[in-house]
Design an enzyme around this catalytic site. Sequence first.
Site, mmCIF file in Angstrom:
data_model
loop_
_atom_site.group_PDB
_atom_site.id
_atom_site.type_symbol
_atom_site.label_atom_id
_atom_site.label_comp_id
_atom_site.label_asym_id
_atom_site.label_seq_id
_atom_site.Cartn_x
_atom_site.Cartn_y
_atom_site.Cartn_z
ATOM 1 C CE1 TYR A 158 0.474 8.036 -1.415
ATOM 2 C CE2 TYR A 158 2.629 7.781 -0.378
ATOM 3 C CZ TYR A 158 1.773 7.561 -1.448
ATOM 4 O OH TYR A 158 2.218 6.848 -2.540
ATOM 5 C CE LYS A 162 0.097 4.302 -1.197
ATOM 6 N NZ LYS A 162 -0.521 3.425 -2.208
#
Length: 254
Positions: A158, A162
């Site tokens: 993640y 990002k």
Amino acid sequence: MNSNLNKVALVTGVGTGIGKAAAKALLKGGFQVVLTGRNLEKLNKAIQDIGGNSQNCLALACDVGRPEQVKQLFSEIQKHFGRIDVLFNNAGMGAPAIPMEEISYEQWMNVVNANLCGAFLCSQEAIRMMKAQSPQGGRIINNGSISAHAPRPMSAPYSSTKHAITGLTKSIALDGRPFNITCGQIDIGNAGTEMTIPMAAGILQADGSKKAEPLMDVVDHVGQAVLHMAQLPPESNILTMTIMASNMPFVGRG
């Protein structure tokens, strides 16, 4: 007169939470809204929930990590509306909070496809339409995250995607200049959605402890922030915006 009337906004990952709040704010702000996600039933329910109808909202199922589905999505938008003015790349997912060496390649790629490839593929198709339409141009807004700045423990897939969204945002903002295409990123921290329920119960911190974290109770605040970015005139851009629960442990994380 509302200057957003007849403008078209696409929001990805709309089933619930931030996507739904953004779709609602854009609709109330005068945009015609295209809602997309993998579950058509959830999309149609979202249209009802935000007070939309068949005249101002369109639900289209799409897995944004699949190039052929993204091309079909934008083909339908072209046929239905003939243009796109705003793209909010919101779709995304995480992987289990386990040590990095235990993450499978499939788990890694699921996150990369949803969070990064999806934003790239949708942006690519939106840019093609924005360049070709008259008046030329439009705006792309990418959903980054607090994790685009500082990771949580055991969040490599993640956090990596990002951080990559920041590079994508800046590249689009630069390359879009000659075509009146702007791009900005909204980094959201602990908005009160289904995804953040575990944070209120207690989530792993950098020191190994588990602590409950404050949430923003009203996810509509995020929707209003997206609307503000979306309705700026072409000569103005918010390159990055952070909206977060005031007392969450971000400034001082670790």
